[in-house]
Enzyme design. Structure first.
Site, PDB file in Angstrom:
ATOM      1  N   GLU A  84       0.853  -1.210   0.118  1.00 46.81           N
ATOM      2  CA  GLU A  84      -0.052  -0.062   0.045  1.00 46.81           C
ATOM      3  C   GLU A  84       0.758   1.226   0.036  1.00 46.81           C
ATOM      4  OE1 GLU A  84      -3.033   0.648  -0.758  1.00 46.81           O
ATOM      5  OE2 GLU A  84      -3.257  -1.768  -0.869  1.00 46.81           O
TER       6      GLU A  84
ATOM      7  N   SER B 145      19.030  -8.008  -8.951  1.00 49.05           N
ATOM      8  CA  SER B 145      17.917  -8.106  -9.990  1.00 49.05           C
ATOM      9  C   SER B 145      18.283  -9.147 -11.107  1.00 49.05           C
ATOM     10  CB  SER B 145      17.630  -6.772 -10.745  1.00 49.05           C
ATOM     11  OG  SER B 145      17.406  -5.833  -9.593  1.00 49.05           O
TER      12      SER B 145
ATOM     13  N   HIS C 217       2.957  -9.644  -9.480  1.00 46.42           N
ATOM     14  CA  HIS C 217       4.569  -9.923  -9.600  1.00 46.42           C
ATOM     15  C   HIS C 217       4.946  -8.764  -8.766  1.00 46.42           C
ATOM     16  CE1 HIS C 217       8.348 -10.217 -11.164  1.00 46.42           C
ATOM     17  NE2 HIS C 217       8.411  -9.085 -11.494  1.00 46.42           N
ATOM     18  N   SER C 218       4.636  -7.567  -8.973  1.00 47.87           N
ATOM     19  CA  SER C 218       5.538  -6.567  -8.301  1.00 47.87           C
ATOM     20  C   SER C 218       4.490  -5.476  -8.311  1.00 47.87           C
ATOM     21  CB  SER C 218       6.771  -6.200  -8.839  1.00 47.87           C
ATOM     22  OG  SER C 218       6.250  -5.469 -10.202  1.00 47.87           O
TER      23      SER C 218
END
Lengths: 364, 439
Positions: free
Chosen positions: B113, B199, B330-331
């Site tokens: 959030e 990443s 996913h993100s």
């Protein structure tokens, strides 16, 4: 520790033509100029590298040596006898997979153990590009220093060999020179190779040693038997001169030394010849001091011209030595083509091209 | 011809010297054999594979092999199907498992959030995969070295990474262990033996294998390496490298695949055609393999315990596949309802959710107290929200740190570039967010 670089700073150069002793190599485009080192054992470059790795494995029990065909001695004989001496757990073959070799090496180094990884030819380092550029080079930075892979050294045979064509001739140093976090060095002969490898193994950063493979057998010098290191990030002035600065590395240094001799005898031009040795980080002080002194700079490398490491040197010199320059910095390099097979004599930045560049730059 | 015969003979004699190969003696006609009806004990002499000859042409079909079954201990309703498989964990351990899963879940909801509100730049939740993190971490020792992908925050929770450490990393403030250099959720902890996340997918896999090899050579080694990765990442070349190096070089590494059905929008049936990731282990790379229900914390725990014991005893790797479902997007840069139905997500978010399953188990045991649970969630919410407010206000590290850690020592050219920037900033202060950074 640093006996080589200190001695090299002022040493004189043996002008005996190596091709008199090594008739097999008369076809090559260069004449070998050995570095004179006082007493030592006669070694060619693969002997010296073998000797360096022997000392490293002996000194550091955590050190591992691996790569494709390393176990039986390596396709260039650099690791010969080391498996017998240190055991197959420390000197071993890996599966044929460069990204695996690089990733594995990083992991070994993550634990603090020393990894000496061999990529069989520089032309085949590209599958491991991601591991080297995104991982090895950035490990310490991205973790805020929590983790690193500094105890890692890649040994990578590179450069022209007379008949290597596209995939046994490349000089990819410029790709790696664009990567903060790496050390990239290129030796010009046995003494330097041994010193650089031992220095890289000890250095707390991931290092790549590009070994000009045409020198493995052709280059013979009196190499000190003891453990010594060469200073990283330091260029060597191999010949002092006042008219033109010639900068090269690896095999090209020998081309430039011969060119300097010819320029002296036929044109009466005094060339200063510098072996850059370290591509990244590189020795800006030595280069700029020389450029300011002579006012004329030629950079020569086997790799293609566009975005070759010569571009970085040229722009830096232009920026820092502008008021001292008497002529534009000249680059003599491989052409912007893939490295060809039968056309190799026309591709190389050979002594004739370098000599004509000297002519041009002096008469600018 | 005579040369050929000679070489064939020589090759044969070379092979015969290798005792591990079964050698066919004499001139047995291969046409007389039928492998399919009578398995032969004789192996051919080829160095590349140990196998018998067969005289009938047979294309080996993937369908000829039954899929590797999914090990589970607890059913949907939280009952243990086979008592012999009950790990018999004490109430304290189970409660820690449950609470850590809840903590992760609660923290995820709030940080998700807060990204939506623009307070942090990026976030990735762990919804649906909490059990595979906690179950696996609980079966390990702190000395075991962890390499992760990015969706393994639960492992850190189990190991004691604190809420403030998570949130400070997401803000990249001065208390971030990573010194503000990486994107959010790229955690790392030397203390907790958790290698910093990066990443690029799968790059950690051959690294984990190399680390396992180096650790194996230490005298009296009793630590293994665990490498987490998703089923999408398993398509990368580095995954192949890792599997093959781990097997051939004998590395005590557990290659733990979180198969959650999706790589961003790509469903697993577009990722591979074989029997998942586990299917690659035994036949493909010669690696001992386990496939478990990743929503069942006890199955993951039992299998991890067994895997750890195996890799340390044998100095060999294990392929571990935990099947689950990526319940969240996913993100924060992804809306997963664009490529999958909301109803499907709902099932995995309720009956099939790992936290609900463990909760049911605890209810049966009489270990679950609704009010205590609600208090706990409320408390975590409070702590996370409070920490966000604190982390947000903390200064970022001094901007000069941008130049640090590139090399072990700062080389001349970086010192020069740093002073160039210093001079520039001195002259143009007003254009830079200096007030947010340490002096």
């Amino acid at each position: 520790m640093n006996i080589v670089s200190t001695q090299l700073g002022n040493s004189l150069y043996n002008c005996v033509r190596s091709n008199l002793r090594w008739p097999l190599w008369t076809r090559s485009h260069f004449t070998y100029y050995p570095t004179r080192m006082g007493t030592g054992k006669r070694m060619n470059m693969f002997n010296a590298i073998n000797n360096a790795m022997d000392l490293a494995l002996d000194e550091n029990k955590s050190a591992l040596l691996f790569g494709e065909d390393v176990g039986f001695g390596g396709v260039f004989r650099c690791s010969v006898n080391l498996r017998d001496k240190y055991g197959s757990q420390r000197v071993f073959n890996t599966p044929l997979c460069e990204q695996g070799i690089a990733g594995f090496a990083i992991g070994v180094a993550n634990t603090g153990a020393t990894a000496i990884a061999e990529i069989q030819f520089a032309d085949y380092i590209f599958p491991s590009f991601d591991q080297i550029v995104n991982e090895a080079a950035k490990y310490r930075y991205r973790s805020g220093g929590l983790f690193d892979c500094g105890s890692l050294t890649f040994r990578v045979p590179c450069g022209a060999v007379g008949h290597g064509a596209l995939y046994h001739s490349q000089s990819p140093e410029a790709y790696f020179a664009h990567t903060p976090g790496l050390r990239v060095v290129v030796p010009r002969g046995p003494i330097k190779a041994k010193g650089l490898i031992l220095a890289c193994i000890r250095d707390p950063n991931p290092c790549i040693v590009f070994e000009p493979k045409t020198l493995y057998r052709a280059a013979v010098e009196e190499v000190p038997a003891e453990y010594y290191t060469s200073q990283l990030g330091k260029a060597d002035i191999l010949r002092h001169g006042k008219d033109v600065t010639l900068i090269g590395w690896g095999t090209q240094v020998h081309v430039l030394l011969e060119v300097a001799e010819i320029a002296k005898s036929t044109l009466n031009i005094d060339c200063e010849v510098i072996d850059l040795v370290s591509i990244l980080p590189w020795d800006a002080i030595t280069i700029c001091t020389s450029a300011k002194k002579t006012g004329r700079v030629i950079i020569a490398h086997e790799a293609p011209l566009t975005q070759g490491f010569g571009s970085e040197l040229a722009s830096y010199i232009q920026e820092k030595c502008f008021l001292h320059l008497e002529a534009p910095v000249k680059r003599v390099a491989g052409w912007d083509t893939p490295f060809p097979h039968v056309f190799e004599p026309f591709y190389m930045p050979d002594k004739h091209r370098c000599l004509s560049a000297i002519n041009d730059i002096v008469n600018f | 011809m005579s040369f050929l015969r000679k070489s064939v003979h020589l090759l044969g004699s070379v092979a015969r010297r290798q005792r591990h190969l079964k050698v066919i003696e004499g001139a047995i006609s291969t046409a007389a054999r039928d492998f399919s009806s009578k398995p032969s004990e004789d192996y051919a002499n080829f160095p590349g594979a140990k196998a018998p000859f067969v005289s009938k042409l047979n294309l080996i079909q993937p369908e000829d092999y039954a899929p590797i079954p999914i090990y589970r201990v607890m059913d949907q309703d939280g009952y243990i199907a086979d008592e012999t498989q009950d790990p018999q964990l004490g109430r304290e351990v189970v409660e820690k498992m449950f609470r850590d899963m809840v903590l992760l879940n609660t923290m995820d909801k709030i940080l998700y959030e807060s990204q939506r509100q623009g307070r942090i730049s990026f976030y990735m939740t762990n919804f649906g995969e909490e059990a595979s993190h906690i179950g696996s971490a609980a079966a390990l020792e702190m000395r075991d070295l962890i390499y992760g992908q990015y969706r393994e925050a639960g492992v850190l929770v189990w190991r004691g990474f604190r809420i403030d450490q998570f949130i400070d990393q997401c803000y990249g403030n001065t208390d971030d262990l990573g010194r503000g250099k990486q994107m959010p959720v790229h955690y790392g902890s030397r203390e907790l033996n958790f290698v910093t996340i990066s990443s690029p997918l799968s790059t950690q896999m051959p690294q984990a294998v190399g680390a396992a090899y180096a650790m194996k050579l230490r005298p009296n080694n009793d630590a293994c390496v665990v490498c987490y990765f998703g089923e999408g990442a398993a398509s990368e070349g580095d995954a192949h490298a890792a599997f093959n190096f781990a097997a051939t070089l004998g590395c005590p590494a557990i290659l733990f695949c979180r198969n959650n059905g999706f790589a961003i929008s790509t469903p697993s049936h577009e990722q591979y055609k074989g029997d998942g990731i586990a299917g690659r282990g035994p036949m493909g790379y010669g690696i001992t393999t386990i496939r478990v229900d990743g929503t069942d914390v006890f199955a993951v725990y039992n299998a991890m315990k067994a895997a750890r014991e195996y890799v340390l005893k044998e100095n060999k790797p294990v392929v571990f596949e935990a099947l689950a479902y990526r319940v969240g997007h996913h993100s924060t840069s992804d809306d997963s309802t664009a490529y999958r139905p909301a109803e499907e997500i709902e099932i995995w978010n309720s009956v099939e959710h790992p936290i609900s399953k463990l909760k049911r188990y605890m209810v049966h045991k009489g270990w679950f107290d609704e009010t205590v649970e609600n208090e706990y969630v409320k408390d975590i919410r409070k702590k996370v929200l409070k920490q966000i407010a604190v982390s947000e206000k903390k200064l970022k590290p001094n901007w000069r740190e941008m130049f640090e850690g590139v090399y072990a020592e700062m080389p001349d050219h970086l010192i020069e570039q740093r002073s160039e920037l210093e001079k520039h900033i001195e002259a143009h202060k007003e254009h830079y967010p200096l007030k947010d950074f340490e002096k």
